[in-house]
Design a protein around this motif. Sequence first.
Motif, PDB file in Angstrom:
ATOM      1  N   HIS A 195      22.026  11.715  40.052  1.00  0.00           N
ATOM      2  CA  HIS A 195      21.848  10.599  40.090  1.00  0.00           C
ATOM      3  C   HIS A 195      20.854  10.438  41.220  1.00  0.00           C
ATOM      4  O   HIS A 195      20.069  10.728  41.986  1.00  0.00           O
ATOM      5  CB  HIS A 195      23.014   9.868  41.263  1.00  0.00           C
ATOM      6  CG  HIS A 195      24.475   9.556  40.792  1.00  0.00           C
ATOM      7  ND1 HIS A 195      24.437   8.587  39.643  1.00  0.00           N
ATOM      8  CD2 HIS A 195      25.085  10.284  40.593  1.00  0.00           C
ATOM      9  CE1 HIS A 195      26.183   8.132  39.345  1.00  0.00           C
ATOM     10  NE2 HIS A 195      26.601   9.622  38.925  1.00  0.00           N
TER      11      HIS A 195
ATOM     12  N   PHE B  86      21.962  -0.923  49.145  1.00  0.00           N
ATOM     13  CA  PHE B  86      22.454   0.299  49.056  1.00  0.00           C
ATOM     14  C   PHE B  86      22.125   0.733  50.080  1.00  0.00           C
ATOM     15  O   PHE B  86      23.099   1.676  51.352  1.00  0.00           O
ATOM     16  CB  PHE B  86      23.043   0.776  47.666  1.00  0.00           C
ATOM     17  CG  PHE B  86      23.319   2.425  47.850  1.00  0.00           C
ATOM     18  CD1 PHE B  86      24.833   2.335  48.546  1.00  0.00           C
ATOM     19  CD2 PHE B  86      23.079   3.785  47.649  1.00  0.00           C
ATOM     20  CE1 PHE B  86      25.659   4.060  48.274  1.00  0.00           C
ATOM     21  CE2 PHE B  86      22.886   4.702  48.276  1.00  0.00           C
ATOM     22  CZ  PHE B  86      24.415   4.802  48.668  1.00  0.00           C
TER      23      PHE B  86
ATOM     24  N   GLN C   2      23.360   2.007  54.148  1.00  0.00           N
ATOM     25  CA  GLN C   2      23.534   3.017  54.855  1.00  0.00           C
ATOM     26  C   GLN C   2      22.476   3.412  56.277  1.00  0.00           C
ATOM     27  O   GLN C   2      22.832   4.428  57.296  1.00  0.00           O
ATOM     28  CB  GLN C   2      23.079   4.688  54.218  1.00  0.00           C
ATOM     29  CG  GLN C   2      23.781   4.254  52.258  1.00  0.00           C
ATOM     30  CD  GLN C   2      24.848   4.527  52.426  1.00  0.00           C
ATOM     31  OE1 GLN C   2      25.246   4.586  52.837  1.00  0.00           O
ATOM     32  NE2 GLN C   2      24.941   3.013  51.679  1.00  0.00           N
TER      33      GLN C   2
ATOM     34  N   GLU D 101      23.887   2.078  44.218  1.00  0.00           N
ATOM     35  CA  GLU D 101      25.416   2.764  44.501  1.00  0.00           C
ATOM     36  C   GLU D 101      26.015   3.283  44.353  1.00  0.00           C
ATOM     37  O   GLU D 101      27.403   3.468  44.638  1.00  0.00           O
ATOM     38  CB  GLU D 101      26.275   0.877  44.383  1.00  0.00           C
ATOM     39  CG  GLU D 101      25.792  -0.512  45.386  1.00  0.00           C
ATOM     40  CD  GLU D 101      26.765  -1.131  44.803  1.00  0.00           C
ATOM     41  OE1 GLU D 101      27.101  -1.123  43.720  1.00  0.00           O
ATOM     42  OE2 GLU D 101      26.551  -2.027  45.679  1.00  0.00           O
ATOM     43  N   GLN D 102      25.955   4.364  42.785  1.00  0.00           N
ATOM     44  CA  GLN D 102      26.269   5.395  42.315  1.00  0.00           C
ATOM     45  C   GLN D 102      26.458   6.718  42.896  1.00  0.00           C
ATOM     46  O   GLN D 102      27.282   7.499  42.941  1.00  0.00           O
ATOM     47  CB  GLN D 102      26.165   5.485  40.804  1.00  0.00           C
ATOM     48  CG  GLN D 102      26.678   3.897  40.023  1.00  0.00           C
ATOM     49  CD  GLN D 102      27.777   3.171  40.540  1.00  0.00           C
ATOM     50  OE1 GLN D 102      29.257   4.015  40.118  1.00  0.00           O
ATOM     51  NE2 GLN D 102      28.484   2.628  39.835  1.00  0.00           N
ATOM     52  N   HIS D 103      26.353   6.691  43.427  1.00  0.00           N
ATOM     53  CA  HIS D 103      25.318   7.815  44.149  1.00  0.00           C
ATOM     54  C   HIS D 103      26.101   8.901  44.994  1.00  0.00           C
ATOM     55  O   HIS D 103      26.027   9.951  44.737  1.00  0.00           O
ATOM     56  CB  HIS D 103      23.994   7.614  45.588  1.00  0.00           C
ATOM     57  CG  HIS D 103      23.213   8.774  46.155  1.00  0.00           C
ATOM     58  ND1 HIS D 103      22.494   9.552  44.779  1.00  0.00           N
ATOM     59  CD2 HIS D 103      23.441   9.572  46.915  1.00  0.00           C
ATOM     60  CE1 HIS D 103      21.855  10.571  45.378  1.00  0.00           C
ATOM     61  NE2 HIS D 103      22.515  10.357  46.577  1.00  0.00           N
ATOM     62  N   ASN D 104      26.829   8.207  45.844  1.00  0.00           N
ATOM     63  CA  ASN D 104      28.283   9.192  46.493  1.00  0.00           C
ATOM     64  C   ASN D 104      29.202   9.385  46.485  1.00  0.00           C
ATOM     65  O   ASN D 104      30.386   9.711  46.265  1.00  0.00           O
ATOM     66  CB  ASN D 104      28.212   8.049  48.102  1.00  0.00           C
ATOM     67  CG  ASN D 104      26.702   8.850  49.109  1.00  0.00           C
ATOM     68  OD1 ASN D 104      25.992   9.517  48.134  1.00  0.00           O
ATOM     69  ND2 ASN D 104      26.613   7.825  49.236  1.00  0.00           N
ATOM     70  N   ARG D 105      29.684   7.731  45.081  1.00  0.00           N
ATOM     71  CA  ARG D 105      31.219   8.218  44.580  1.00  0.00           C
ATOM     72  C   ARG D 105      31.707   9.417  44.153  1.00  0.00           C
ATOM     73  O   ARG D 105      31.118   9.942  42.986  1.00  0.00           O
ATOM     74  CB  ARG D 105      31.228   6.196  43.620  1.00  0.00           C
ATOM     75  CG  ARG D 105      30.873   4.914  44.590  1.00  0.00           C
ATOM     76  CD  ARG D 105      30.869   4.259  43.530  1.00  0.00           C
ATOM     77  NE  ARG D 105      30.275   2.794  44.390  1.00  0.00           N
ATOM     78  CZ  ARG D 105      30.641   1.935  43.312  1.00  0.00           C
ATOM     79  NH1 ARG D 105      30.776   1.775  42.410  1.00  0.00           N
ATOM     80  NH2 ARG D 105      30.620   1.025  44.331  1.00  0.00           N
ATOM     81  N   GLY D 106      32.839   9.593  44.614  1.00  0.00           N
ATOM     82  CA  GLY D 106      33.993  11.147  43.368  1.00  0.00           C
ATOM     83  C   GLY D 106      32.856  11.643  44.439  1.00  0.00           C
ATOM     84  O   GLY D 106      33.508  12.987  43.526  1.00  0.00           O
TER      85      GLY D 106
ATOM     86  N   ALA E 203      36.822  17.128  43.300  1.00  0.00           N
ATOM     87  CA  ALA E 203      36.028  15.765  42.871  1.00  0.00           C
ATOM     88  C   ALA E 203      34.619  15.799  42.375  1.00  0.00           C
ATOM     89  O   ALA E 203      34.491  17.904  41.676  1.00  0.00           O
ATOM     90  CB  ALA E 203      35.829  15.253  44.109  1.00  0.00           C
TER      91      ALA E 203
ATOM     92  N   ARG F 269      27.148  16.730  42.432  1.00  0.00           N
ATOM     93  CA  ARG F 269      26.672  16.454  42.515  1.00  0.00           C
ATOM     94  C   ARG F 269      25.052  17.299  42.458  1.00  0.00           C
ATOM     95  O   ARG F 269      25.202  18.163  43.073  1.00  0.00           O
ATOM     96  CB  ARG F 269      26.248  15.350  43.442  1.00  0.00           C
ATOM     97  CG  ARG F 269      24.575  14.688  43.393  1.00  0.00           C
ATOM     98  CD  ARG F 269      24.657  13.535  44.065  1.00  0.00           C
ATOM     99  NE  ARG F 269      24.628  14.061  45.261  1.00  0.00           N
ATOM    100  CZ  ARG F 269      25.190  13.304  45.987  1.00  0.00           C
ATOM    101  NH1 ARG F 269      25.539  11.642  46.438  1.00  0.00           N
ATOM    102  NH2 ARG F 269      25.004  13.957  47.575  1.00  0.00           N
TER     103      ARG F 269
END
Length: 214
Positions: free
Chosen positions: A7, A44, A48, A64-69, A145, A148
């Motif tokens: 990401h 975003f 932080q 915003e997709q960086h940390n999800r899941g 999970a 990354r």
Amino acid sequence: MAVVRVHNFSISLDGFGTGEGQSLEVPFGHAGERLHEWFVGTRFFRAQDGLSGGTQGADNAFAEQHNRGIGAEIMGAGKFGPPGWQDDPDWKGWWGPNPPYHTPVFVLTTRPRPSIDMDGGTTFHFLDATPAEALAQAREAAAGADVRIGGGPTVVRDFLAEGLIDYMHVAQVPIVLGRGVRLWDGLESLEQAYTIEPVSTPSGVTHLTFTARR
């Protein structure tokens, strides 16, 4: 199965993911912070750091997709520290006592050291391992999970070459670096393994998403 993701990985128009001359004073070498200005300016990223404001729109949506899941990260030695950090037993990364990962992080290095527990749930583990071996350990630590692949460009390239990345987001920034470490070298015909979608934004960044054709 958990997804292996990249990401917000920024490259220049000529494909460099970092500049030449990385050091403690200039973590990205002669590129400075130019590759990441779009990211640090988003709503975003500022949130932080407890700050308000920042850009929204497509740049922020990708950020915003960086940390999800995410349950674990794999990074290279060059992301963890400047050249020679292995000779400093007190070096614990660029990020201070509470790094932004909050998961197990696996650092690929030819000179492993004991794991380091940090504030906020981050534990750095140091591995001399192949991409597949490192991914197996990261998957176990992620407990279902996603994993990354955090960079730098050499690490992302190695995982791509072995077909281990399921989804990748690359932000192509409108600058020319001319030298440094390129992402794409040796990855001819990568487009045959991935569905690629581009999104251009007013900042001048083109967001490229790569989804593996399984």
